[in-house]
Design an enzyme around this catalytic site. Structure first.
Site, mmCIF file in Angstrom:
data_model
loop_
_atom_site.group_PDB
_atom_site.id
_atom_site.type_symbol
_atom_site.label_atom_id
_atom_site.label_comp_id
_atom_site.label_asym_id
_atom_site.label_seq_id
_atom_site.Cartn_x
_atom_site.Cartn_y
_atom_site.Cartn_z
ATOM 1 N N ASP A 132 0.872 -1.168 0.000
ATOM 2 C CA ASP A 132 0.000 0.000 0.000
ATOM 3 C C ASP A 132 0.921 1.233 0.000
ATOM 4 O O ASP A 132 2.112 1.108 0.263
ATOM 5 C CB ASP A 132 -0.856 -0.059 1.278
ATOM 6 C CG ASP A 132 -1.748 1.144 1.429
ATOM 7 O OD1 ASP A 132 -2.274 1.606 0.409
ATOM 8 O OD2 ASP A 132 -1.921 1.625 2.561
ATOM 9 N N LYS A 133 0.381 2.411 -0.273
ATOM 10 C CA LYS A 133 1.224 3.617 -0.259
ATOM 11 C C LYS A 133 1.025 4.395 1.048
ATOM 12 O O LYS A 133 1.927 4.501 1.864
ATOM 13 C CB LYS A 133 0.898 4.522 -1.460
ATOM 14 C CG LYS A 133 1.737 5.801 -1.481
ATOM 15 C CD LYS A 133 1.404 6.680 -2.666
ATOM 16 C CE LYS A 133 0.098 7.403 -2.484
ATOM 17 N NZ LYS A 133 0.143 8.475 -1.455
ATOM 18 N N LYS A 177 -16.217 11.287 -3.783
ATOM 19 C CA LYS A 177 -14.874 11.882 -3.685
ATOM 20 C C LYS A 177 -14.917 13.375 -3.352
ATOM 21 O O LYS A 177 -14.052 14.137 -3.751
ATOM 22 C CB LYS A 177 -14.078 11.670 -4.983
ATOM 23 C CG LYS A 177 -13.782 10.213 -5.283
ATOM 24 C CD LYS A 177 -12.862 10.073 -6.470
ATOM 25 C CE LYS A 177 -12.436 8.648 -6.711
ATOM 26 N NZ LYS A 177 -13.535 7.749 -7.098
ATOM 27 N N THR A 193 -2.480 1.475 -4.726
ATOM 28 C CA THR A 193 -2.960 2.589 -3.912
ATOM 29 C C THR A 193 -4.272 3.133 -4.461
ATOM 30 O O THR A 193 -4.566 2.979 -5.653
ATOM 31 C CB THR A 193 -1.902 3.718 -3.848
ATOM 32 O OG1 THR A 193 -2.450 4.828 -3.162
ATOM 33 C CG2 THR A 193 -1.467 4.150 -5.239
ATOM 34 N N GLY A 194 -5.033 3.755 -3.584
ATOM 35 C CA GLY A 194 -6.276 4.390 -4.030
ATOM 36 C C GLY A 194 -6.057 5.828 -4.453
ATOM 37 O O GLY A 194 -6.986 6.518 -4.849
#
Length: 1131
Positions: free
Chosen positions: A455-456, A633, A761-762
């Site tokens: 993950d980031k 978002k 990552t998202g």
């Protein structure tokens, strides 16, 4: 040339249903395929595309396979499938799960419930009193190894098959079973005690007669439960009342979703307004709740009070819920229970993770099957050499029992104890403090990894946000020019003509005042500087107002939230204020507005207050708030200013969501790209002024949408979207997420070790690319290929062709494009991506992360490792062969779900290079040595039987066999778990050594065959030597050969050790001492008079030297002329 390389096509008419059924599925219907696609140049063979039938439901080949099912299919494994499906069917019939339904719950009247709901008891036990023994036995005997020993041990009850004493077979098996049962029983008792403790917690239940104490397990749907501060919420409830004057409270959800921030929950307005607690029984009200669901972030329901005129209806959302296993962080709450026990969100989301089995265990299992085959063949050869005379079938079985030591029962025990030892060593390593081993069965996997999926946010970065950049379109401010903003804000609130009118009249709460005086100076401002100043003021004010942050004061008494401006100066002191929010980005923004002079000092459900640089407090009323969701978002808030009565709609969100909402501009997209290239997370801030009529119309439509039962979310978002048009763009903010300590050297180390790193990552494509560069995930010399956004098969086809022409470049791809590629060209895409030195997947959903792990496991036979720190990484961690969780800012959910938990990303280097290497090397040596120990004695038995006319008579009986595999050789053999080929410092200095491990050369059929040859040689020498040297009595053969066997095993352990440890020396001498001491008690087997003679000593010495010396010479020559890579370094 490259254009002509074919990429396979899909056959016409074969509508292949994609494996990835994601919500965006409809976007890529088969209609959008260009008709000429099948004529395009294609890259791969037809087989390459159709290699995995599980991806498609309607393949001709799958149908053909079904037609071919016959006797062959049944014998080759079909019986397993049939038995499995029958068992599943029976289990389903026995379990018949009740269908979950929506419900109407009357306040305080559980007896009015139409259905019977589950008991609110927590039950984590695997077994009950009756199922414990059968359950444990089934779990053990489903393994080939244990089942084999059970059959052999049971055969000893048949007189004609009996070989030796019963205890020689039942004692080791009984010991293994006893150890397993005791371990399971201890775990079960602990689980039972934990459950009992939770179920016995007392809560106050509100009844008509007042408060009564009730156990957590006795709570029912419809009960009114009072939960105090810092108490666990026992069941899923709707929040009715609180002691806080604001009508809201904070709860901690880290045990449910892994997030460490506090969540604000709101009481139902109708019940919060009741004068006293007892009035809850004087009203006639009910809650309509949707059926129990998995999603912890959504809820739809309605609250209805029937005895009012007119009836009161109130919409219920996630903000009104108190889920079980969360903890009240402020005030006392009263709620009505809507779901209990198995229907609560926390229990529905508790999936039992699959048991992970290490590659080494699978390899050893294959070898034991090969040994079993060898044992059967050897037995058949013995019977054949007898000439199949007499009851040959019985003799065959006797030989199988005789040679049963080929497969050692102690293999499983030794390996399990070894795994526990490795886990203990990992947790005791001072260089990686705080590391926890949660799955003790797979430490060897750490030494075999080829793919690391990370993950980031919070894993490579710290998840600590720092405000770095404010861009207004014409002017940009960085960290070095923040003082300019501060002076502009100071001036804005100091100008009597413009802004201070607002603050001067902050005590005259007159919402009807007209906004013209405040607007006039802005309209009449001719100077550029003045307009910049007002734009900065508007932008900072928007950032200070548009958020979900609540200031929390430790020293203030509970509930004392309503305060006048005079009290504010005493209460709102900066030193004891902390901010609570659902996102660290929001806290960073509010901290920044505080640093430039506009401070958020108070917030409740209906208002928030800002303190100006001059110390005045401005009040704003919150009319509506639209929280951030991963779909939208963005988040919005509608505010009414107390002094002027102006209504403003503020909104902030990701650039992709906001670009279509704000008015036309020519700078937003470019500046977002620039900030993302600096590694900043961007947010676009906008506003829209609303008239009183506009807002009233919106409010009516919004409330109506919120009360609808069907498609509520769609209707609500449609109403909100009607406001989100032509908004005025105020500014663009950039927040930096700092890298974790030593991320760069750690990634460099892993890359040198031959591990391919994929970042999932998202986050946005630009930010992800920038972090990949700054963390050196992608080295400076490497090119980066950004995979264009594709939406149909034709585009994916062209883009894959373009990507194939690139060599040695890192790939960056978005989740949407990945989905399209996997839908049409899964095999080709994975093959190309696996050749890349690094891959970055951005805009990835949690399910996509898990899908990528499954893809790598399916298409490459290599081992995968996933590392993450948040609840969104859990599915990826559980899907990987080896999951590592980091205890991060986002909570402990990932670290609790993982197999290994670490505190910092940099610890992964030592975990893999040192502990992974040692665990794999040691287990490989230990497993093969234990097998050697069984094979050598079986070889001696075979030689003995063949010399004595193929008689199925045991060579060693009773205690000799038990002692051989336990007290005489167990400690030296087990001491191999302390061996290491290179020092930890050397393993970290030369990570290239790790590449050798992934090839699996420490345990393979080649090494196994070498051990088989050694066993045959030594077993033959020991037996023939003893037979040649024995004089008159058979008992001397047993004494000489057994003593030589024990000495040989001790010397062989010494031969295999690469680095001596004082415990190894102790184990060798202790075992030898035990054997010598036990000779005095073994007069049943040995002639004590003969043992003490010099003849015995020289005969044993000669046999031992002949069996071991050649191996020592071979080892010396091999190390001299063909040394392994690690020995070159250590020398």
């Amino acid at each position: 040339m490259a254009d002509s390389i074919p990429l396979n096509s899909m056959r016409k008419g074969s509508k292949k249903v994609a494996y990835y059924n994601t919500p965006r599925h409809s976007r890529y219907s088969l209609e959008d395929e260009p008709s000429n696609l099948d004529e395009m140049p294609l890259m791969m063979s037809e087989e390459g595309f159709e290699n995995d039938e599980s991806d498609y439901h309607t393949l001709p080949r799958a149908r053909a396979n079904q037609r071919q099912r016959g006797l062959g299919w049944l014998l080759m494994g079909g019986w397993k499938i049939l038995c499995g499906s029958c068992c599943d069917c029976l289990a389903r019939m026995c379990r018949r799960t009740k269908e979950l339904k929506a419900r109407t719950v009357w306040l305080g009247h559980p007896e009015k419930c139409e259905e019977k709901y589950p008991k609110n008891a927590i039950k984590n036990q695997k077994y009950n009193f009756f199922t414990f023994v059968p359950g444990v036995l089934y779990q053990q005997f489903k393994f080939f190894l244990n089942l084999y020993f059970l059959v052999v041990a049971c055969s000893q009850f048949v007189p004609s098959l009996k070989i030796g004493y019963l205890y020689t077979y039942w004692a080791p098996l009984g010991f293994v079973m006893a150890v397993t049962m005791v371990r399971e029983a201890v775990d079960e008792v602990r689980r039972y005690q934990r459950d009992k403790e939770m179920n016995s917690q007392l809560y106050s239940k509100l009844t008509v007669r007042g408060k009564v104490q009730v156990k957590s397990s006795d709570i029912q749907v419809g009960d009114l439960i009072i939960v105090e501060k810092n108490q666990r919420i026992p069941a899923d409830m709707i929040f009715l009342r609180t002691s806080e004057k604001t009508g809201s409270c904070f709860i901690r959800t880290d045990q449910l979703d892994g997030e460490t921030d506090w969540k604000l929950k709101v009481a139902v307005i109708c019940t919060q307004r009741l004068p006293a607690l007892g009035d809850l029984f004087s009203i006639n009200a009910y809650v309509y709740a949707q059926k129990p669901q998995l999603d912890i972030h959504s809820f739809e329901g309605n609250f209805t009070r029937e005895d009012g005129d007119p009836q009161i209806h109130e919409s219920l959302s996630i903000d009104h819920t108190l889920w079980a296993s969360t903890i009240v962080a402020s005030g006392t709450v009263i709620g009505v229970v809507i779901y209990t026990g198995k229907e609560t969100r926390s229990v529905l989301n508790t999936s039992s993770p699959k048991n992970k089995v290490g590659l080494l265990d699978l390899e050893l299992n294959r070898l034991t099957k090969a040994l079993f085959l060898a044992q059967v063949v050897l037995s058949i050869v013995m019977v054949a050499l007898q000439g199949f005379v007499g009851p040959w079938f019985r003799n065959l079985f006797r030989f199988i029992v005789l040679f049963s030591y080929i497969i050692p029962i102690s293999l499983r025990v030794n390996l399990d104890m070894g795994k526990s030892a490795y886990g203990w060593m990992i947790m005791k390593d001072e260089n990686i403090p705080g590391t926890v081993v949660r799955t003790s069965t797979i430490p060897e996997e750490l030494g075999r990894l080829v793919y690391l999926l990370t993950d980031k946010t919070g894993t490579l970065t710290q998840n600590e946000m720092i405000f770095k950049r404010l861009h207004l379109g014409t002017v940009s401010y960085g960290t070095d020019t923040m003082d300019e903003i501060q002076s502009h804000i100071g001036q804005s609130y100091a100008q009597p003509s413009s802004q201070t009118q607002k603050s001067n009249s902050s005590n005259s709460s007159s919402p009807s005042r007209k906004p013209q005086p405040a607007q006039a100076p802005k309209a009449a401002a001719p100077k550029v500087r003045r307009s910049v100043s007002s734009r900065i003021h508007e932008a900072v004010k928007a950032i200070a107002l548009c958020h979900n942050v609540t200031p929390v004061y430790e020293s203030r008494a509970n509930g004392e939230t309503e305060s006048t401006a005079a009290e504010a100066d005493q209460d709102f002191s900066d030193d004891n204020r902390t901010y609570q929010a659902s996102s660290p980005d929001e806290v960073a923004l509010v901290r920044w507005t505080e640093s430039v002079g506009l401070t958020l000092v108070n917030r409740d459900l209906t208002s928030l207050q800002l303190k100006t640089p001059a110390g005045q407090v401005l009040t704003y009323y919150i009319l509506q708030i639209f929280p951030f969701t991963s779909e939208s978002k963005r988040m919005g808030i509608i505010i009414r200013e107390e002094t002027t009565g102006d209504i403003t709609f503020y909104m902030k969100g990701a650039d992709v969501a906001m670009a279509s909402i704000v008015q036309y501009n020519d700078w937003l997209e470019e500046e977002c790209g620039n900030m993302a290239r600096e590694g900043l997370r961007t947010l676009v801030v906008a506003k829209k002024s609303l008239s009183e009529e506009q807002y009233t119309d919106f409010e009516n439509r919004y409330n109506q949408a919120k009360l609808s039962i069907h498609d509520r979310a769609l209707k609500v978002s449609a109403v909100v979207e009607s406001l989100e048009r032509e908004m005025e763009l105020l500014c663009l903010t950039g927040v930096e997420d700092q890298l974790q300590a030593d991320v760069r050297p750690t990634l460099e180390l892993l890359r040198n070790a031959g591990i391919k790193i994929w970042m999932l990552t998202g986050d946005k494509l630009e930010t992800a690319t920038c972090i990949a560069k700054s963390s050196h995930l992608v080295s400076r010399s490497q090119d980066i290929h950004v995979f264009r956004s594709v939406s149909n098969r034709g585009e994916a086809h062209l883009e894959l062709n373009a990507f194939r022409r690139k060599h040695d470049c890192a790939l960056v791809i978005s989740g949407d494009s990945l989905e399209v590629c996997l839908r049409y060209y899964e095999h080709e895409f994975v093959e190309l991506a696996c050749q890349c030195p690094a891959v970055v997947c951005c805009r990835c959903s949690p399910t996509q992360k898990a899908q990528i792990v499954h893809l790598l496991k399916q298409h490459t036979a290599n081992r995968t490792c996933a590392i993450g720190d948040g609840g969104n990484d859990v599915s990826m961690i559980q899907a990987a062969d080896c999951g590592i969780g980091i205890e991060g800012k986002e909570g402990k959910q990932a670290s609790l779900a993982a197999d290994f938990s670490i505190t910092q990303f940099k610890h992964i280097g030592r975990l893999l290079m040192v502990h992974g290497r040692n665990s794999y090397k040691r287990s490989a040596a230990l497993g093969q040595f234990v097998m050697h120990r069984g094979m050598i004695i079986s070889t001696m038995q075979a030689v003995f039987s063949s010399i004595f006319y193929f008689a199925s008579v045991p060579l060693y009986q009773g205690f000799l066999m038990v002692g051989y595999s336990t007290i005489y050789t167990m400690f030296p053999v087990f001491s191999l778990v302390l061996d290491q080929d290179v020092k930890p410092e050397m393993a970290l200095l030369y990570p290239e050594l790790y590449k050798d491990l992934t090839k699996g050369r420490s345990l393979s059929f080649k090494t196994f065959l070498i051990w088989v040859l050694i066993s045959i040689y030594q077993g033959g020498i020991l037996m023939y030597g003893a037979l040649v040297l024995f004089e008159s009595e058979f008992v001397h053969v047993v004494a000489i050969s057994f003593t030589a066997l024990i000495l040989t095993e001790l010397l062989m352990v010494a031969l295999n050790i690469r680095t001596w440890h004082w415990l190894m020396v102790l184990a060798e001498f202790f075992s030898l001492g035990c054997y010598i001491a036990s000779l005095a008690f073994l007069n049943e087997y040995f002639d004590l008079g003969f043992i003490t003679t010099p003849a015995f000593l020289w005969k044993v010495s000669v046999i031992t030297v002949v069996s071991c010396l050649p191996l020592y010479i071979i080892k010396y020559l091999k190390r001299k002329f063909s040394p392994p890579s690690y020995s070159k370094l250590s020398s």
